[in-house]
Design a protein around this motif. Structure first.
Motif, PDB file in Angstrom:
ATOM      1  N   PHE A 641       0.844  -1.183   0.000  1.00  7.80           N
ATOM      2  CA  PHE A 641       0.000   0.000   0.000  1.00  7.80           C
ATOM      3  C   PHE A 641       0.883   1.238   0.000  1.00  7.80           C
ATOM      4  N   TRP A 642       0.557   2.173  -0.887  1.00 12.08           N
ATOM      5  CA  TRP A 642       1.418   3.346  -1.095  1.00 12.08           C
ATOM      6  C   TRP A 642       1.686   4.109   0.188  1.00 12.08           C
ATOM      7  N   LEU A 643       0.683   4.363   0.996  1.00 15.82           N
ATOM      8  CA  LEU A 643       0.835   5.168   2.203  1.00 15.82           C
ATOM      9  C   LEU A 643       1.748   4.474   3.218  1.00 15.82           C
ATOM     10  N   LEU A 644       1.501   3.188   3.465  1.00 14.66           N
ATOM     11  CA  LEU A 644       2.335   2.453   4.418  1.00 14.66           C
ATOM     12  C   LEU A 644       3.773   2.329   3.905  1.00 14.66           C
ATOM     13  N   ARG A 645       3.883   2.133   2.607  1.00 18.37           N
ATOM     14  CA  ARG A 645       5.213   2.011   1.997  1.00 18.37           C
ATOM     15  C   ARG A 645       5.971   3.324   2.154  1.00 18.37           C
ATOM     16  N   THR A 646       5.280   4.447   1.931  1.00 20.28           N
ATOM     17  CA  THR A 646       5.914   5.765   2.044  1.00 20.28           C
ATOM     18  C   THR A 646       6.362   6.026   3.485  1.00 20.28           C
ATOM     19  N   ILE A 647       5.485   5.702   4.424  1.00 21.12           N
ATOM     20  CA  ILE A 647       5.834   5.904   5.838  1.00 21.12           C
ATOM     21  C   ILE A 647       7.034   5.047   6.230  1.00 21.12           C
ATOM     22  N   PHE A 648       7.031   3.795   5.792  1.00 19.28           N
ATOM     23  CA  PHE A 648       8.145   2.890   6.115  1.00 19.28           C
ATOM     24  C   PHE A 648       9.466   3.426   5.577  1.00 19.28           C
ATOM     25  N   LEU A 649       9.485   3.839   4.312  1.00 24.19           N
ATOM     26  CA  LEU A 649      10.726   4.341   3.710  1.00 24.19           C
ATOM     27  C   LEU A 649      11.171   5.639   4.370  1.00 24.19           C
ATOM     28  N   LYS A 650      10.222   6.499   4.766  1.00 22.68           N
ATOM     29  CA  LYS A 650      10.571   7.748   5.445  1.00 22.68           C
ATOM     30  C   LYS A 650      11.216   7.447   6.807  1.00 22.68           C
ATOM     31  N   LEU A 651      10.595   6.548   7.562  1.00 22.42           N
ATOM     32  CA  LEU A 651      11.164   6.164   8.861  1.00 22.42           C
ATOM     33  C   LEU A 651      12.549   5.554   8.683  1.00 22.42           C
ATOM     34  N   LEU A 652      12.703   4.723   7.649  1.00 20.88           N
ATOM     35  CA  LEU A 652      13.995   4.077   7.419  1.00 20.88           C
ATOM     36  C   LEU A 652      15.079   5.107   7.115  1.00 20.88           C
ATOM     37  N   ARG A 653      14.774   6.076   6.244  1.00 18.29           N
ATOM     38  CA  ARG A 653      15.770   7.101   5.893  1.00 18.29           C
ATOM     39  C   ARG A 653      16.195   7.898   7.119  1.00 18.29           C
ATOM     40  N   GLU A 654      15.236   8.309   7.938  1.00 22.15           N
ATOM     41  CA  GLU A 654      15.563   9.123   9.100  1.00 22.15           C
ATOM     42  C   GLU A 654      16.261   8.297  10.178  1.00 22.15           C
ATOM     43  N   ALA A 655      15.823   7.057  10.369  1.00 21.01           N
ATOM     44  CA  ALA A 655      16.454   6.207  11.385  1.00 21.01           C
ATOM     45  C   ALA A 655      17.898   5.905  11.029  1.00 21.01           C
ATOM     46  N   ARG A 656      18.176   5.745   9.721  1.00 20.31           N
ATOM     47  CA  ARG A 656      19.546   5.444   9.302  1.00 20.31           C
ATOM     48  C   ARG A 656      20.489   6.622   9.538  1.00 20.31           C
ATOM     49  N   CYS A 657      19.944   7.791   9.828  1.00 23.56           N
ATOM     50  CA  CYS A 657      20.798   8.952  10.122  1.00 23.56           C
ATOM     51  C   CYS A 657      21.327   8.925  11.555  1.00 23.56           C
ATOM     52  N   LEU A 658      20.726   8.093  12.409  1.00 17.76           N
ATOM     53  CA  LEU A 658      21.065   8.133  13.828  1.00 17.76           C
ATOM     54  C   LEU A 658      22.543   7.831  14.068  1.00 17.76           C
ATOM     55  N   LEU A 659      23.020   6.698  13.569  1.00 15.92           N
ATOM     56  CA  LEU A 659      24.423   6.345  13.765  1.00 15.92           C
ATOM     57  C   LEU A 659      25.347   7.258  12.962  1.00 15.92           C
ATOM     58  N   GLN A 660      24.862   7.714  11.817  1.00 14.08           N
ATOM     59  CA  GLN A 660      25.670   8.637  11.014  1.00 14.08           C
ATOM     60  C   GLN A 660      25.916   9.934  11.786  1.00 14.08           C
ATOM     61  N   ILE A 661      24.868  10.472  12.400  1.00 15.19           N
ATOM     62  CA  ILE A 661      25.031  11.708  13.186  1.00 15.19           C
ATOM     63  C   ILE A 661      25.999  11.480  14.331  1.00 15.19           C
ATOM     64  N   ARG A 662      25.853  10.352  15.016  1.00 15.24           N
ATOM     65  CA  ARG A 662      26.756  10.060  16.130  1.00 15.24           C
ATOM     66  C   ARG A 662      28.212   9.976  15.670  1.00 15.24           C
TER      67      ARG A 662
END
Length: 868
Positions: A641-662
């Protein structure tokens, strides 16, 4: 008798002493204390302290070191002492030869008449002109000190009767100063053989029924409310020299009284007794012999006496005692060296902090670290907690300090709730809405901080005044706050929220085990620097002249040799460009400005390149694991589903920044390290010129506030210069004393019971199983020793170590945990890692073949053939 030597009657003052024509020869024990160690030696000084304090010490006197000096001068020892000073401690054969020559000369040298007469007069007073048995003990001027006891290094002679025998025993004590074991001991301790002298203690002999040793703290566990007593029939020499297995008692303090908590009988293999003719005899003993034993009442009296002695000296003591005719006597007391701290009972927070500091502080911080870079970083970290309504952690609570020296980790640096905790939801919501972690690199704060760091580094330090140099330090110390503090405060909340929501989504999809894989592989400065090193390694492998140079020369000499190869200037230019971009990486710890960076020690980088130049890097033809996991999840029915897929990819992109920022804020926050270190060394260089320091690096023993006392006056007033010199020397000596004492108590870290062939256990850091030969790398100077396919075993790691992971089969580290830099990068490279093994570098040896299980956090020893 010489007019200056007067036998003391019982009515004479205690502080009187005899004087020979050539200097002070004899001191009563009742006339001396710890201030006369250079004259009376450590053993005599301690006994003098106890005598003056009213403890039951047998009466006696000391033959001062002045008497030894007279004999040594007549023996012509000066040339031998000079030769000893020039001999390396490892040259044991030459040390033994020189020691033997010194003994021969001392034995053949006549004892001056003044010395003989002074000893005779003092000896006569012990028995009212009747020869009495005495104990003759060596008392070296470097003996029974807090930092080194010299236990058993010089000789003792018991039950000596008659002045001729006493003089002979004194002379043999002098000779024992140059026994092979004593000379070797001083050489190992790095002590000046030219300044050591020997006094001799002579006391009324106690014909002990029972004797032994008492420790006012448990020497095994470090427990301070326990006293350990070893006792054996006869003279205590059997216990001290290890000739017998003594009775062993442990007494524990309970409500102001001592109770016997442990009692273990000895075997009494040997008993030494005093003979009536003035010598001693060894008797073969047994457990069935009818011999004297120390009554329980005497044990408690002895415990109270030991506790009083500890209170007098202000630290735990090793006490030798004797029991005779229902009375206790103290015949020696010295500080307990290498006493472990009491067993800690840490909280979970202390355990976590202890593990963190153990990884980040592989060496003890210097006073300059404690007053510059470390508080700057802690201030930045504390800033991150502010939006959460938390105060802390407080840097000034993290360590127990003595005179500016971090003695040990306290575990008291805690986080506390503040009154602003009620505003946490509002603050976090504002930060989450305003700062998108995907855009963190575009924040103007980062660009401004980088520009400021580069501008500070470009300054000509030698042209700056003292005041301007200190101003440069302060400006550089202000940079971690905006980078490691403010940037993390802004962007981590939303990245953390995204990671939490992502974990929840994966849990709903029943694929929670994919969380770690999805966050792996995020681009960061550590991986970028490692790829840049690989590029340099490729250039080396492609140039035969460079290959030959890297194979032929050690890392320390490589740079000089490469400069002579004019055709290789392009490589040096690329190396310089690499150091300019990544050279602020720390070689030891990001918390220590006292330790060099790659820019300060380029040989560390060249050592890494020596390993990288050996073989081609690992091929990485397959897609990154996180992309594979992402695409597999996107095939899930719910994510179509487009909406769930979009939310998942958005969360993934932002979550992957956590260790990068650290990781990357760490990289940028350490940009000022080379500037601060070079500025401090310039200050040190100037203090060397005026004689305050012996080396520019000695400035690390001073605090920043002490450097600020110079206050622009140059040269500083002589009184201030002298104060700084004394402070530096005092701290330098104390640091040397603490060298064998760990900063972080290893007992803070629990050990897991090992089963089967498992040799080590720790925290799983990176999954997978691999095997290979062990290679222990202790610091950056050994980076070039790692060969492809070896298991890297290290006491600690930091980002500067991670280029080695490209060649290692697996990683085993004494410290750290799953969130440490080493574990993160090991996961990126797909090699197993076991963290926090505590003693991997002690239990493993180079060449051993091991299997590293990163899933279970275990290391097993294999046979020569390895796995089949």
């Amino acid at each position: 008798m010489n007019a200056q030597m007067r036998p003391l009657g019982h009515d004479q003052e205690e502080n009187e002493y005899w004087m020979g024509d050539e200097g002070r020869i004899i001191f009563l024990l009742s006339a001396i204390d710890r201030t006369v160690i250079p004259i009376a030696g450590g053993k005599a000084a301690n006994l003098g302290e106890l005598t003056r304090a009213g403890f039951p010490v047998p009466p006696g006197f000391t033959v001062s070191s002045a008497a030894y000096s007279l004999v040594a001068e007549r023996a012509g020892l000066e040339s031998i002492l000079t030769a000893l000073a020039a001999t390396h401690p490892a040259d044991t054969t030459h040390l033994a030869e020189l020691a033997a020559t010194a003994r021969e000369r001392l034995l053949s040298a006549p004892v001056p008449t003044a010395v003989v007469e002074a000893i005779a007069a003092a000896y006569q007073t012990l028995g009212n002109n009747i020869p009495v048995p005495v104990a003759v003990r060596s008392s070296a001027t470097l003996e029974d000190l807090p930092e080194a006891t010299f236990a058993g290094q010089q000789d003792t002679f018991l039950n000596i009767v008659g002045i001729d025998a006493v003089i002979d025993a004194v002379q043999r004590c002098w000779v024992s100063l140059w026994s092979d074991r004593a000379v070797a001991y001083r050489a190992r301790q790095g002590l000046d053989q030219q300044t050591v002298k020997l006094a001799v203690v002579i006391q009324r002999m106690v014909s002990a029924e029972v004797a032994g040793v008492l420790f006012t703290a448990n020497p095994v566990t470090g427990t301070r409310d326990e006293i350990a007593i070893d006792a054996s029939p006869g003279l205590g020499e059997t216990v001290v020299s290890g000739l017998t297995t003594p009775d062993h008692f442990v007494l524990r303090r309970r409500w102001c009284r001592w109770s016997i908590a442990e009692r273990r009988p000895g075997r009494r293999e040997v008993i030494i007794r005093a003979r009536s003719d003035g010598s001693t005899e060894q008797i073969k003993g047994s457990t069935s012999m009818d011999v004297s034993e120390l009554p329980d009442q005497a044990l408690r009296r002895l415990a109270r006496l030991g506790a009083a002695i500890e209170r007098h000296f202000g630290r735990p003591q090793d006490v030798e005692w004797a029991w005779a005719d229902g009375e206790l006597f103290i015949v020696q007391a010295r500080p307990i060296t290498a006493l472990p701290e009491p067993l800690p009972h840490p909280s979970k927070l202390q355990l976590r902090m202890g593990g963190m500091f153990a990884e980040m502080l592989p060496i003890r911080p210097y006073p300059i670290d404690l007053t510059t870079w470390m508080p700057a970083l802690f201030t930045a970290i504390a800033w991150i907690f502010a939006p959460l309504g938390l105060a802390g952690p407080r840097f000034d609570q993290a360590f127990v300090e003595e005179d500016g020296i971090a003695v040990r980790f306290s575990g008291r640096s805690s986080v506390h709730l503040s009154l602003s905790v009620l505003l946490v939801p509002v603050r976090l919501l504002r930060l989450i809405r305003r700062y998108n972690p995907i855009q963190w690199r575009d924040d103007p704060l980062l660009a401004a901080a980088q520009a400021r760091a580069h501008a500070l580094e470009a300054r000509e330090f030698q042209a700056l005044s003292w005041k301007d140099l200190l101003a440069t330090v302060h400006e550089a110390l202000a940079l971690p706050l905006p980078i490691a503090g403010e940037l993390r405060r802004r962007y981590m909340p939303r990245a953390t929220l995204a990671a939490g929501l992502l974990r929840a989504v994966l849990g709903l999809l029943r694929v929670g085990d994919r969380f770690g894989v999805l966050l792996s592989g995020a681009e960061n400065k550590t991986l970028e620097a490692n790829r840049a090193l690989e590029t340099l390694g490729t250039q080396v492998r492609s140039d035969p002249a460079l290959v030959e140079a890297f194979a032929r020369y050690e890392a320390g000499a490589l740079r000089t040799e490469l400069k002579s190869l004019r055709s290789r200037q392009s490589f040096l230019e690329r190396l310089d460009a690499f150091l300019d971009r990544y050279g602020h990486r720390e070689t030891t710890s990001a918390l220590l400005v006292s330790q060099p960076t790659w820019k300060d020690a380029p040989e560390v980088v060249l050592g890494i390149l020596k390993g990288l130049a050996l073989v081609e890097p690992r091929s990485q033809t397959s897609r990154p694991a996180w992309e594979v996991a992402r695409d597999e999840l996107l095939a899930h029915p719910l994510l179509r589903f487009w909406l769930l897929r979009t939310i998942f990819l958005k969360l993934l992109r932002e979550a992957r920044c956590l260790l990068q920022i650290r990781e990357d804020t760490h990289f940028y926050a350490t940009l000022p390290l080379p500037t601060i270190r070079r500025t401090l060394l310039e200050l040190g260089r100037r203090l060397v010129i005026i004689g305050v320091l012996a080396s520019p690096k000695d400035i690390f023993h001073l605090k920043l506030s002490e450097l600020e006392r110079v206050d622009g006056r140059w040269p500083p007033p002589s009184q201030l210069a002298d104060e700084l010199r004394k402070v530096m020397l005092r701290r330098k000596e104390r640091r040397a004393e603490l060298e064998s004492t760990p900063l972080i108590d290893p007992r803070l870290f629990g050990r897991t019971e090992l089963e089967g062939g498992v040799l080590l256990s720790g925290t799983p850091g990176s999954p997978g199983v691999a095997e290979g030969p062990v290679r222990i790398i202790r610091d950056g100077s050994q980076f070039d020793k790692l060969r492809p396919g070896e298991v890297l075993v290290a006491p600690y790691t930091n980002p500067a170590w991670t280029p080695l992971f490209q060649r290692a089969a697996a990683v085993v580290v004494d410290s750290g945990g799953a969130a440490s830099h080493a574990a993160i990068v090991a996961r990126e490279y797909g090699i197993p890692a076991v963290m926090g093994t505590i003693e991997g570098t002690k239990k493993l040896t180079d060449g051993q073949r091991v299997m590293v299980d990163g899933d279970q956090g275990r290391v097993a020893l294999l046979g020569g053939k390895g796995l089949t």
